[in-house]
Design an enzyme around this catalytic site. Structure first.
Site, PDB file in Angstrom:
ATOM      1  N   GLU A  38    -142.617  33.335  18.635  1.00 36.09           N
ATOM      2  CA  GLU A  38    -142.135  32.967  19.956  1.00 36.09           C
ATOM      3  C   GLU A  38    -141.124  31.819  19.875  1.00 36.09           C
ATOM      4  O   GLU A  38    -141.153  30.993  18.972  1.00 36.09           O
ATOM      5  CB  GLU A  38    -143.303  32.567  20.869  1.00 36.09           C
ATOM      6  CG  GLU A  38    -144.015  31.286  20.468  1.00 36.09           C
ATOM      7  CD  GLU A  38    -145.065  30.878  21.470  1.00 36.09           C
ATOM      8  OE1 GLU A  38    -144.974  31.316  22.631  1.00 36.09           O
ATOM      9  OE2 GLU A  38    -145.967  30.123  21.096  1.00 36.09           O
ATOM     10  N   ASP A  68    -147.099  35.682  16.920  1.00 32.01           N
ATOM     11  CA  ASP A  68    -147.854  34.444  17.133  1.00 32.01           C
ATOM     12  C   ASP A  68    -148.103  34.176  18.618  1.00 32.01           C
ATOM     13  O   ASP A  68    -148.344  33.032  19.012  1.00 32.01           O
ATOM     14  CB  ASP A  68    -147.172  33.248  16.460  1.00 32.01           C
ATOM     15  CG  ASP A  68    -145.835  32.883  17.084  1.00 32.01           C
ATOM     16  OD1 ASP A  68    -145.326  33.651  17.937  1.00 32.01           O
ATOM     17  OD2 ASP A  68    -145.277  31.824  16.714  1.00 32.01           O
TER      18      ASP A  68
END
Length: 207
Positions: free
Chosen positions: A35, A86
């Site tokens: 991200e 993630d």
């Protein structure tokens, strides 16, 4: 699993999501989707005035994650290839439900569902649980400037919101398998045997 594993690592700020996702990506030879955090131009303003900047912050995150997951679907999921991320897109709602109010929250909910309802969703979520002191220590240790004045009360509420959010995710439509990792008991960075334990659990769930 009937389809290729789409793994997401989740947990509150400072839980070690990116660290664990990166380690698993290397160990299992899986492509990693990370991200975007520090690139968000509203972060510093948000932590100084949450009410004023929360909508701009959440919309930036939502649009970036939408694009990432759209590409992930095209490059991996549609090809039935495993991948690890993630984050889970549902984290947007966990944060937004706490930081947004009134009409802004209503608008955000509508936009969230419009963008994400047909996106590929993880079928395995690794949820890292950690106590407040552990999270605050890790946040201070990594030294991001915009996080140095993190309010412990905000973090305490975020821990509770994540527990509720993960429970809601588990009860939703086509729920993922959720593997809980207790960061107070398993230090996957400092103790290789702890990481190996996690790897073995993930491998069993990927079958």
């Amino acid at each position: 699993m009937k389809s290729a594993p789409f793994i997401a690592v989740e947990g509150p700020i400072g839980a070690g999501k990116t660290t664990l996702a990166t380690m698993l990506s290397q160990e299992l030879n899986l492509p990693l989707v990370k991200e975007i955090v520090e690139e968000n131009p509203f972060l510093a303003s948000f932590y100084q005035n949450i009410d004023e900047w929360s909508f701009q912050l959440e919309m930036f995150f939502l649009c970036n994650r939408f694009k990432q997951l759209e590409d992930t679907g095209a490059h991996y999921i549609q090809q039935n290839s495993p991948v690890i991320s993630d984050y889970h897109i549902y984290k947007n709602m966990i944060f937004a439900e706490r930081t947004l109010k009134g009409t802004k929250r209503d608008k955000y909910r509508q936009i969230y569902h419009l963008l994400t309802d047909d996106l590929p969703k993880p079928n395995l979520v690794i949820y890292i649980e950690a106590e407040l002191d552990t999270l605050m220590y890790r946040i201070n240790k990594r030294g991001r400037s915009f996080e140095q004045n993190m309010d412990p009360a905000y973090m305490k509420q975020l821990i509770a919101d994540y527990k509720t959010g993960m429970n809601d995710l588990a009860k939703g439509e086509n729920p993922p398998v959720i593997l809980k990792i207790n960061a107070e008991q398993l230090d996957f960075v400092q103790h290789p045997e702890h990481f190996r334990q996690i790897v073995n659990q993930v491998k069993e769930l990927m079958i």
